[in-house]
Design a protein around this motif. Sequence first.
Motif, short mmCIF file in Angstrom:
data_model
loop_
_atom_site.label_atom_id
_atom_site.label_comp_id
_atom_site.label_asym_id
_atom_site.label_seq_id
_atom_site.Cartn_x
_atom_site.Cartn_y
_atom_site.Cartn_z
N GLY A 1 7.55 14.20 3.95
CA GLY A 1 6.72 14.96 4.96
C GLY A 1 5.43 14.45 5.10
N ARG B 1 0.85 -1.04 -0.10
CA ARG B 1 -0.03 0.03 0.01
C ARG B 1 0.83 1.35 -0.06
N ALA C 1 8.41 -0.36 5.51
CA ALA C 1 7.46 -0.55 6.14
C ALA C 1 7.49 0.41 7.50
N THR D 1 -1.96 8.36 7.35
CA THR D 1 -2.14 9.85 7.52
C THR D 1 -3.90 10.17 7.45
P1 NAP Z 1 0.71 2.66 4.68
O1 NAP Z 1 0.02 3.24 3.64
O2 NAP Z 1 0.06 2.43 6.24
O3 NAP Z 1 1.41 1.42 4.43
C1 NAP Z 1 2.16 0.68 5.57
C2 NAP Z 1 2.71 -0.42 4.78
O4 NAP Z 1 3.63 -1.26 5.61
C3 NAP Z 1 1.98 -1.53 4.37
O5 NAP Z 1 2.54 -2.31 3.17
C4 NAP Z 1 2.10 -2.49 5.31
O6 NAP Z 1 1.71 -4.00 5.09
C5 NAP Z 1 3.35 -2.43 5.73
N1 NAP Z 1 3.86 -2.82 7.14
C6 NAP Z 1 3.32 -2.44 8.36
N2 NAP Z 1 4.03 -3.26 9.31
C7 NAP Z 1 4.55 -4.18 8.79
C8 NAP Z 1 5.48 -5.28 9.17
N3 NAP Z 1 5.72 -5.56 10.49
N4 NAP Z 1 6.01 -6.19 8.41
C9 NAP Z 1 6.06 -5.95 6.94
N5 NAP Z 1 5.20 -4.74 6.50
C10 NAP Z 1 4.58 -4.13 7.40
O7 NAP Z 1 2.06 3.48 5.28
P2 NAP Z 1 2.95 4.87 4.38
O8 NAP Z 1 2.11 6.31 4.56
O9 NAP Z 1 2.67 4.27 2.70
O10 NAP Z 1 4.42 4.92 5.12
C11 NAP Z 1 5.34 3.96 4.40
C12 NAP Z 1 6.60 4.51 4.95
O11 NAP Z 1 6.61 6.11 4.81
C13 NAP Z 1 6.48 4.23 6.51
O12 NAP Z 1 7.96 4.11 6.98
C14 NAP Z 1 6.34 5.85 6.97
O13 NAP Z 1 6.78 5.72 8.40
C15 NAP Z 1 6.86 6.65 6.06
N6 NAP Z 1 6.44 8.07 5.93
C16 NAP Z 1 4.88 8.09 5.53
C17 NAP Z 1 4.58 9.44 5.58
C18 NAP Z 1 3.07 9.74 4.92
O14 NAP Z 1 2.83 10.96 5.07
N7 NAP Z 1 2.51 8.99 4.81
C19 NAP Z 1 5.51 10.55 5.98
C20 NAP Z 1 6.76 10.25 6.36
C21 NAP Z 1 7.24 9.13 6.41
P3 NAP Z 1 -0.05 -4.43 5.11
O15 NAP Z 1 -0.67 -3.73 3.93
O16 NAP Z 1 0.23 -5.86 5.00
O17 NAP Z 1 -0.57 -4.12 6.39
#
Ligand code: NAP
Length: 248
Positions: free
Chosen positions: A187, A15, A91, A194
């Motif tokens: 960001g 995702r 992740a 989020t």
């Molecule tokens: P997301 O949409 O919540 O997706 C999270 C992903 O991580 C999913 O594919 C989930 O798999 C996987 N995951 C969670 N726990 C896991 C585990 N224990 N082992 C393997 N996979 C796991 O998150 P996102 O917003 O795309 O974020 C991705 C990265 O960017 C993260 O590190 C986050 O901290 C960072 N980030 C995001 C933002 C933002 O604004 N969105 C900003 C700064 C940094 P499942 O689908 O199987 O649950």
Amino acid sequence: MLLDGKVALVTGASRGIGRAIAEDLAANGARVAVNYHSNAEAATVVIAAIEASGGTAIAIQADVSRYDEANRLIVETIKQFGHIDILVNNAGTTRDTLLMMMNEDQWDTVLDTNLKSVFNCCKAVVRPMVRRKQGGRIINITSVVGLMGQGGQTNYAASKAGIIGFTKSLAKEIGSRNITVNAIAPGFFPTDLTATLDDEMMKGIIDFTPLGRMGTPEEVAYMVTFLASDRAAFITGETIRIDGGLAM
Ligand code: NAP
């Protein structure tokens, strides 16, 4: 293509940002292992999208917060694709609450998922990368919250700041093996992570962002592809913000 012949593993690629990263690496010629934790259906959709565009990808389930499962993920990827050139530690999760309300499980879950997973996957991948003598790329997804801090996110900020120190240290350890280690600090991006922020908070973040909007997951993916390519061969230990200027 930029990444022809390369093999990439992206953690949490079912995702959001991880999915965009997996798709862009594949669009640039890499064969991609798409890791997911519990959402097998979403991972299947990612594989289908990559294949429909002419790319090659496989889905591998593993909880990367667990040492043994992360190791199995690396072993399985190498078994399927022969080697790993590019590891993207993406992740991540949140358990937001004020420190006074935070319980041990909320702390441990975030630190294990976001930071220990980076140790787990790097630990498992570095030896085979070094032995192969073809260099490599490790790209860790941190956050501007690891640079700026954020109320209600002591656990998340600590995990993401930890990734930055880890990235610099590992870059120093394995630079001589032609393996670069960099971090990207996004960001705010519209993903499931989020989705719980209320409208007022979102407006506040956008008001503080010089470019006046959230980013798109593809905008992180483009930087990952660049760092994974030969064009970024002399960049290591760096943390690159992709945040519309938010943390400036
Ligand atoms: P997301 O949409 O919540 O997706 C999270 C992903 O991580 C999913 O594919 C989930 O798999 C996987 N995951 C969670 N726990 C896991 C585990 N224990 N082992 C393997 N996979 C796991 O998150 P996102 O917003 O795309 O974020 C991705 C990265 O960017 C993260 O590190 C986050 O901290 C960072 N980030 C995001 C933002 C933002 O604004 N969105 C900003 C700064 C940094 P499942 O689908 O199987 O649950």
